[in-house]
Scaffold this motif. Sequence first.
Motif, PDB file in Angstrom:
ATOM      1  N   ASP A 199      30.028  15.073  27.355  1.00 59.10           N
ATOM      2  CA  ASP A 199      28.754  14.357  27.245  1.00 59.10           C
ATOM      3  C   ASP A 199      28.804  12.920  27.735  1.00 59.10           C
ATOM      4  O   ASP A 199      27.896  12.151  27.448  1.00 59.10           O
ATOM      5  N   PHE A 200      29.832  12.535  28.467  1.00 57.97           N
ATOM      6  CA  PHE A 200      30.055  11.118  28.744  1.00 57.97           C
ATOM      7  C   PHE A 200      29.690  10.674  30.150  1.00 57.97           C
ATOM      8  O   PHE A 200      29.991   9.556  30.549  1.00 57.97           O
ATOM      9  N   TRP A 201      29.046  11.533  30.915  1.00 52.17           N
ATOM     10  CA  TRP A 201      28.577  11.160  32.247  1.00 52.17           C
ATOM     11  C   TRP A 201      27.457  10.139  32.072  1.00 52.17           C
ATOM     12  O   TRP A 201      26.740  10.147  31.090  1.00 52.17           O
ATOM     13  N   HIS A 202      27.281   9.259  33.048  1.00 48.94           N
ATOM     14  CA  HIS A 202      26.185   8.292  32.983  1.00 48.94           C
ATOM     15  C   HIS A 202      24.865   9.054  32.879  1.00 48.94           C
ATOM     16  O   HIS A 202      24.585   9.929  33.695  1.00 48.94           O
ATOM     17  N   GLY A 203      24.102   8.768  31.862  1.00 47.69           N
ATOM     18  CA  GLY A 203      22.842   9.469  31.629  1.00 47.69           C
ATOM     19  C   GLY A 203      23.002  10.744  30.833  1.00 47.69           C
ATOM     20  O   GLY A 203      22.017  11.436  30.561  1.00 47.69           O
ATOM     21  N   GLY A 204      24.229  11.078  30.433  1.00 46.26           N
ATOM     22  CA  GLY A 204      24.488  12.276  29.648  1.00 46.26           C
ATOM     23  C   GLY A 204      24.074  12.107  28.191  1.00 46.26           C
ATOM     24  O   GLY A 204      23.475  11.092  27.797  1.00 46.26           O
ATOM     25  N   ALA A 205      24.403  13.081  27.391  1.00 45.01           N
ATOM     26  CA  ALA A 205      23.971  13.102  25.993  1.00 45.01           C
ATOM     27  C   ALA A 205      24.451  11.883  25.208  1.00 45.01           C
ATOM     28  O   ALA A 205      23.693  11.313  24.411  1.00 45.01           O
ATOM     29  N   PHE A 206      25.697  11.461  25.420  1.00 46.20           N
ATOM     30  CA  PHE A 206      26.197  10.286  24.705  1.00 46.20           C
ATOM     31  C   PHE A 206      25.428   9.037  25.128  1.00 46.20           C
ATOM     32  O   PHE A 206      25.035   8.228  24.291  1.00 46.20           O
ATOM     33  N   SER A 207      25.175   8.876  26.420  1.00 43.11           N
ATOM     34  CA  SER A 207      24.407   7.721  26.917  1.00 43.11           C
ATOM     35  C   SER A 207      22.996   7.707  26.343  1.00 43.11           C
ATOM     36  O   SER A 207      22.485   6.650  25.959  1.00 43.11           O
ATOM     37  N   GLN A 208      22.368   8.867  26.286  1.00 41.36           N
ATOM     38  CA  GLN A 208      21.015   8.947  25.734  1.00 41.36           C
ATOM     39  C   GLN A 208      21.012   8.589  24.254  1.00 41.36           C
ATOM     40  O   GLN A 208      20.154   7.835  23.786  1.00 41.36           O
ATOM     41  N   TRP A 209      21.970   9.133  23.508  1.00 38.69           N
ATOM     42  CA  TRP A 209      22.080   8.821  22.080  1.00 38.69           C
ATOM     43  C   TRP A 209      22.321   7.327  21.888  1.00 38.69           C
ATOM     44  O   TRP A 209      21.694   6.691  21.047  1.00 38.69           O
ATOM     45  N   LEU A 210      23.226   6.772  22.683  1.00 41.52           N
ATOM     46  CA  LEU A 210      23.566   5.356  22.585  1.00 41.52           C
ATOM     47  C   LEU A 210      22.353   4.485  22.891  1.00 41.52           C
ATOM     48  O   LEU A 210      22.102   3.492  22.203  1.00 41.52           O
ATOM     49  N   GLY A 211      21.570   4.863  23.894  1.00 43.83           N
ATOM     50  CA  GLY A 211      20.366   4.114  24.229  1.00 43.83           C
ATOM     51  C   GLY A 211      19.392   4.030  23.072  1.00 43.83           C
ATOM     52  O   GLY A 211      18.780   2.992  22.835  1.00 43.83           O
ATOM     53  N   LYS A 212      19.275   5.108  22.314  1.00 43.39           N
ATOM     54  CA  LYS A 212      18.399   5.098  21.131  1.00 43.39           C
ATOM     55  C   LYS A 212      18.957   4.179  20.047  1.00 43.39           C
ATOM     56  O   LYS A 212      18.206   3.506  19.351  1.00 43.39           O
ATOM     57  N   HIS A 213      20.269   4.145  19.910  1.00 46.32           N
ATOM     58  CA  HIS A 213      20.889   3.330  18.862  1.00 46.32           C
ATOM     59  C   HIS A 213      21.019   1.857  19.235  1.00 46.32           C
ATOM     60  O   HIS A 213      21.115   1.014  18.354  1.00 46.32           O
ATOM     61  N   LEU A 214      21.003   1.570  20.528  1.00 49.34           N
ATOM     62  CA  LEU A 214      21.111   0.174  20.968  1.00 49.34           C
ATOM     63  C   LEU A 214      19.788  -0.339  21.536  1.00 49.34           C
ATOM     64  O   LEU A 214      19.745  -1.389  22.142  1.00 49.34           O
ATOM     65  N   ASP A 215      18.724   0.425  21.330  1.00 44.77           N
ATOM     66  CA  ASP A 215      17.401   0.051  21.835  1.00 44.77           C
ATOM     67  C   ASP A 215      17.381  -0.113  23.352  1.00 44.77           C
ATOM     68  O   ASP A 215      16.947  -1.127  23.880  1.00 44.77           O
ATOM     69  N   GLY A 216      17.883   0.876  24.028  1.00 43.03           N
ATOM     70  CA  GLY A 216      17.853   0.899  25.494  1.00 43.03           C
ATOM     71  C   GLY A 216      19.255   0.899  26.077  1.00 43.03           C
ATOM     72  O   GLY A 216      20.212   0.536  25.410  1.00 43.03           O
ATOM     73  N   ASN A 217      19.342   1.335  27.323  1.00 44.59           N
ATOM     74  CA  ASN A 217      20.641   1.288  27.981  1.00 44.59           C
ATOM     75  C   ASN A 217      20.521   0.672  29.352  1.00 44.59           C
ATOM     76  O   ASN A 217      19.482   0.625  29.948  1.00 44.59           O
ATOM     77  N   SER A 218      21.660   0.207  29.794  1.00 41.89           N
ATOM     78  CA  SER A 218      21.760  -0.503  31.054  1.00 41.89           C
ATOM     79  C   SER A 218      22.056   0.479  32.170  1.00 41.89           C
ATOM     80  O   SER A 218      22.678   1.512  31.946  1.00 41.89           O
ATOM     81  N   PRO A 219      21.654   0.158  33.395  1.00 36.92           N
ATOM     82  CA  PRO A 219      22.012   1.018  34.523  1.00 36.92           C
ATOM     83  C   PRO A 219      23.513   0.970  34.836  1.00 36.92           C
ATOM     84  O   PRO A 219      24.000   1.764  35.629  1.00 36.92           O
ATOM     85  N   LEU A 220      24.236   0.068  34.178  1.00 35.83           N
ATOM     86  CA  LEU A 220      25.674  -0.042  34.409  1.00 35.83           C
ATOM     87  C   LEU A 220      26.476   0.989  33.611  1.00 35.83           C
ATOM     88  O   LEU A 220      27.662   1.126  33.821  1.00 35.83           O
ATOM     89  N   GLY A 221      25.834   1.695  32.690  1.00 38.60           N
ATOM     90  CA  GLY A 221      26.511   2.753  31.946  1.00 38.60           C
ATOM     91  C   GLY A 221      26.865   2.374  30.518  1.00 38.60           C
ATOM     92  O   GLY A 221      26.726   1.232  30.089  1.00 38.60           O
TER      93      GLY A 221
END
Length: 125
Positions: free
Chosen positions: A63-85
């Motif tokens: 799940d650790f590809w950029h934009g994968g499940a971990f990135s999506q989950w992390l974006g919700k927990h950090l209020d957004g994600n960066s295009p840098l990964g």
Amino acid sequence: MPTEDKPRAVKHWRDCTDVYDFLEQIRLRPGMWLPDGSLHHLQAVLIGYQVAVAVHSVGDPCDFWHGGAFSQWLGKHLDGNSPLGWASDIERNTPTGSTPVQEFFRLLDAYRQDTATDAAAIVSP
């Protein structure tokens, strides 16, 4: 996922059964795998892992590809994600008194707990 009643043992990477088992080996010896403590190195290792799994048609979800499940989950927990990964997101949001590697594993444990809970809710009526 580590638990208090389950001892963690150092083993050779070839003896790992999946990506989470491999990540536990990195957790046990982060200095060996990430000499400068950079999550960008960890992200590169996991991208290589995912490519190898795909090339060899191994059914190990990663799940650790950029934009994968971990990135999506992390974006919700950090209020957004960066295009840098996700590595940049975690490094930028690491609290004082922690390291990015420690923060990654804290978030990984929370991610695994949340996804296990979500899976259990889907299975249970």
